[in-house]
Write a protein that holds these residues in place. Sequence first.
Motif, PDB file in Angstrom:
ATOM      1  N   SER A   1      61.204   1.464  51.843  1.00 24.26           N
ATOM      2  CA  SER A   1      61.083   0.125  52.517  1.00 24.26           C
ATOM      3  C   SER A   1      59.626   0.003  53.206  1.00 24.26           C
ATOM      4  CB  SER A   1      62.230   0.105  53.577  1.00 24.26           C
ATOM      5  OG  SER A   1      62.094   0.670  54.635  1.00 24.26           O
ATOM      6  N   ILE A   2      59.136  -0.944  53.545  1.00 24.38           N
ATOM      7  CA  ILE A   2      58.075  -1.293  54.330  1.00 24.38           C
ATOM      8  C   ILE A   2      58.318  -0.358  55.836  1.00 24.38           C
ATOM      9  CG2 ILE A   2      56.559  -3.209  55.629  1.00 24.38           C
ATOM     10  CD1 ILE A   2      57.263  -4.934  53.252  1.00 24.38           C
ATOM     11  N   LEU A   3      59.482  -0.495  56.207  1.00 28.44           N
ATOM     12  CA  LEU A   3      59.755   0.448  57.445  1.00 28.44           C
ATOM     13  C   LEU A   3      59.280   1.577  57.348  1.00 28.44           C
ATOM     14  CD1 LEU A   3      60.533   0.561  60.480  1.00 28.44           C
ATOM     15  CD2 LEU A   3      62.953   0.827  59.411  1.00 28.44           C
ATOM     16  N   ASP A   4      59.685   2.142  56.141  1.00 26.39           N
ATOM     17  CA  ASP A   4      59.269   3.783  56.022  1.00 26.39           C
ATOM     18  C   ASP A   4      57.807   3.895  55.907  1.00 26.39           C
ATOM     19  OD1 ASP A   4      62.059   4.516  55.710  1.00 26.39           O
ATOM     20  OD2 ASP A   4      62.067   3.785  53.822  1.00 26.39           O
ATOM     21  N   ILE A   5      57.307   2.877  55.317  1.00 26.30           N
ATOM     22  CA  ILE A   5      55.813   2.979  55.105  1.00 26.30           C
ATOM     23  C   ILE A   5      55.068   2.934  56.306  1.00 26.30           C
ATOM     24  CG2 ILE A   5      53.547   1.763  54.253  1.00 26.30           C
ATOM     25  CD1 ILE A   5      55.463   0.943  51.923  1.00 26.30           C
ATOM     26  N   VAL A   6      55.467   2.293  57.261  1.00 25.33           N
ATOM     27  CA  VAL A   6      54.998   2.090  58.560  1.00 25.33           C
ATOM     28  C   VAL A   6      55.178   3.441  59.399  1.00 25.33           C
ATOM     29  CG1 VAL A   6      55.359   1.341  60.914  1.00 25.33           C
ATOM     30  CG2 VAL A   6      55.173  -0.352  58.958  1.00 25.33           C
ATOM     31  N   VAL A   7      56.502   3.949  59.358  1.00 20.17           N
ATOM     32  CA  VAL A   7      56.997   5.470  59.909  1.00 20.17           C
ATOM     33  C   VAL A   7      56.278   6.565  59.207  1.00 20.17           C
ATOM     34  CG1 VAL A   7      58.791   6.764  60.437  1.00 20.17           C
ATOM     35  CG2 VAL A   7      58.963   4.210  60.659  1.00 20.17           C
ATOM     36  N   ASN A   8      56.158   6.751  58.050  1.00 23.01           N
ATOM     37  CA  ASN A   8      55.618   7.609  57.499  1.00 23.01           C
ATOM     38  C   ASN A   8      54.256   7.794  57.677  1.00 23.01           C
ATOM     39  OD1 ASN A   8      58.215   8.231  56.757  1.00 23.01           O
ATOM     40  ND2 ASN A   8      58.002   7.561  54.555  1.00 23.01           N
ATOM     41  N   ASN A   9      53.450   6.829  57.794  1.00 22.49           N
ATOM     42  CA  ASN A   9      52.330   6.327  57.932  1.00 22.49           C
ATOM     43  C   ASN A   9      51.732   6.701  59.623  1.00 22.49           C
ATOM     44  OD1 ASN A   9      50.538   6.642  55.271  1.00 22.49           O
ATOM     45  ND2 ASN A   9      52.456   5.187  55.132  1.00 22.49           N
ATOM     46  N   GLU A  10      52.631   6.608  60.237  1.00 17.19           N
ATOM     47  CA  GLU A  10      52.307   6.771  61.779  1.00 17.19           C
ATOM     48  C   GLU A  10      51.819   5.708  62.102  1.00 17.19           C
ATOM     49  OE1 GLU A  10      51.074  10.654  63.109  1.00 17.19           O
ATOM     50  OE2 GLU A  10      52.764  11.612  61.822  1.00 17.19           O
ATOM     51  N   ILE A  11      51.988   4.483  61.764  1.00 17.77           N
ATOM     52  CA  ILE A  11      51.385   3.187  61.958  1.00 17.77           C
ATOM     53  C   ILE A  11      51.829   2.739  63.361  1.00 17.77           C
ATOM     54  CG2 ILE A  11      50.597   1.037  61.376  1.00 17.77           C
ATOM     55  CD1 ILE A  11      50.978   1.905  58.371  1.00 17.77           C
ATOM     56  N   ASP A  12      51.052   2.497  64.348  1.00 14.58           N
ATOM     57  CA  ASP A  12      51.479   2.383  65.605  1.00 14.58           C
ATOM     58  C   ASP A  12      51.697   0.732  65.852  1.00 14.58           C
ATOM     59  OD1 ASP A  12      52.354   2.386  68.397  1.00 14.58           O
ATOM     60  OD2 ASP A  12      50.331   2.771  68.924  1.00 14.58           O
ATOM     61  N   LEU A  13      52.903   0.305  65.529  1.00 15.01           N
ATOM     62  CA  LEU A  13      53.301  -1.125  65.911  1.00 15.01           C
ATOM     63  C   LEU A  13      54.361  -1.043  66.870  1.00 15.01           C
ATOM     64  CD1 LEU A  13      53.294  -2.253  62.149  1.00 15.01           C
ATOM     65  CD2 LEU A  13      51.577  -2.739  63.786  1.00 15.01           C
ATOM     66  N   ASP A  14      53.811  -1.457  68.094  1.00 13.38           N
ATOM     67  CA  ASP A  14      54.824  -1.484  69.257  1.00 13.38           C
ATOM     68  C   ASP A  14      56.148  -2.303  69.152  1.00 13.38           C
ATOM     69  OD1 ASP A  14      55.471  -0.484  71.613  1.00 13.38           O
ATOM     70  OD2 ASP A  14      54.664  -2.273  72.651  1.00 13.38           O
ATOM     71  N   GLY A  15      57.375  -1.230  68.867  1.00 14.26           N
ATOM     72  CA  GLY A  15      58.847  -1.892  68.954  1.00 14.26           C
ATOM     73  C   GLY A  15      58.830  -2.222  67.663  1.00 14.26           C
ATOM     74  N   TYR A  16      58.311  -1.924  66.411  1.00 16.07           N
ATOM     75  CA  TYR A  16      58.623  -2.216  65.241  1.00 16.07           C
ATOM     76  C   TYR A  16      59.550  -1.538  64.628  1.00 16.07           C
ATOM     77  CZ  TYR A  16      58.038  -3.695  60.233  1.00 16.07           C
ATOM     78  OH  TYR A  16      58.445  -4.153  59.048  1.00 16.07           O
ATOM     79  N   GLY A  17      60.914  -1.910  64.101  1.00 18.81           N
ATOM     80  CA  GLY A  17      61.809  -1.138  63.364  1.00 18.81           C
ATOM     81  C   GLY A  17      62.505  -0.403  64.598  1.00 18.81           C
ATOM     82  N   ALA A  18      62.921  -0.966  65.641  1.00 19.79           N
ATOM     83  CA  ALA A  18      63.532  -0.327  66.576  1.00 19.79           C
ATOM     84  C   ALA A  18      64.965   0.422  66.235  1.00 19.79           C
ATOM     85  CB  ALA A  18      63.701  -1.417  67.737  1.00 19.79           C
ATOM     86  N   CYS A  19      65.718  -0.297  65.169  1.00 23.39           N
ATOM     87  CA  CYS A  19      67.299   0.202  64.873  1.00 23.39           C
ATOM     88  C   CYS A  19      67.024   0.963  63.476  1.00 23.39           C
ATOM     89  CB  CYS A  19      68.091  -1.135  64.644  1.00 23.39           C
ATOM     90  SG  CYS A  19      67.707  -2.084  62.969  1.00 23.39           S
ATOM     91  N   GLU A  20      65.932   1.517  63.317  1.00 20.06           N
ATOM     92  CA  GLU A  20      65.606   2.403  62.145  1.00 20.06           C
ATOM     93  C   GLU A  20      66.123   1.766  60.965  1.00 20.06           C
ATOM     94  OE1 GLU A  20      66.792   6.217  63.769  1.00 20.06           O
ATOM     95  OE2 GLU A  20      65.044   6.016  65.287  1.00 20.06           O
ATOM     96  N   GLY A  21      66.182   0.723  60.602  1.00 20.98           N
ATOM     97  CA  GLY A  21      66.881   0.114  59.174  1.00 20.98           C
ATOM     98  C   GLY A  21      68.248  -0.012  59.247  1.00 20.98           C
ATOM     99  N   THR A  22      69.005  -0.274  60.576  1.00 16.93           N
ATOM    100  CA  THR A  22      70.427  -0.519  60.554  1.00 16.93           C
ATOM    101  C   THR A  22      70.764  -1.841  60.532  1.00 16.93           C
ATOM    102  OG1 THR A  22      70.460  -0.011  62.724  1.00 16.93           O
ATOM    103  CG2 THR A  22      70.794   1.923  61.433  1.00 16.93           C
ATOM    104  N   LEU A  23      69.878  -2.803  60.364  1.00 16.31           N
ATOM    105  CA  LEU A  23      70.048  -4.090  60.572  1.00 16.31           C
ATOM    106  C   LEU A  23      70.733  -4.716  61.798  1.00 16.31           C
ATOM    107  CD1 LEU A  23      71.215  -5.379  56.888  1.00 16.31           C
ATOM    108  CD2 LEU A  23      69.081  -6.064  58.299  1.00 16.31           C
ATOM    109  N   THR A  24      70.290  -4.102  62.814  1.00 21.61           N
ATOM    110  CA  THR A  24      70.744  -4.515  64.245  1.00 21.61           C
ATOM    111  C   THR A  24      69.564  -5.026  65.206  1.00 21.61           C
ATOM    112  OG1 THR A  24      70.731  -2.301  64.981  1.00 21.61           O
ATOM    113  CG2 THR A  24      72.717  -3.206  64.166  1.00 21.61           C
ATOM    114  N   CYS A  25      68.351  -5.200  64.749  1.00 19.42           N
ATOM    115  CA  CYS A  25      67.344  -5.342  65.705  1.00 19.42           C
ATOM    116  C   CYS A  25      66.363  -6.682  65.277  1.00 19.42           C
ATOM    117  CB  CYS A  25      66.492  -4.230  65.900  1.00 19.42           C
ATOM    118  SG  CYS A  25      65.371  -3.838  64.833  1.00 19.42           S
TER     119      CYS A  25
END
Length: 69
Positions: A1-25
Amino acid sequence: SILDIVVNNEIDLDGYGACEGTLTCSTCHLIFPKDVYDNLPKKPAEEEMDMLDLAHELTDTSRLGCQII
Ligand code: FES
């Protein structure tokens, strides 16, 4: 997912993806240009639409980055 790309590349987006993809944020809210939105691989599921309703500044071309694979 795009969230995985952000996390795997250590892109610093403050607060992005807080629920780690569990559809709660909705912190992974993205707004696409219409032509890109129309060509995303799948349409949003009901659960994504429900969470998008809570997103800040929702648009007709909004999606949740954790749901785009
Ligand atoms: Fe929380 Fe996408 S990371 S809804």
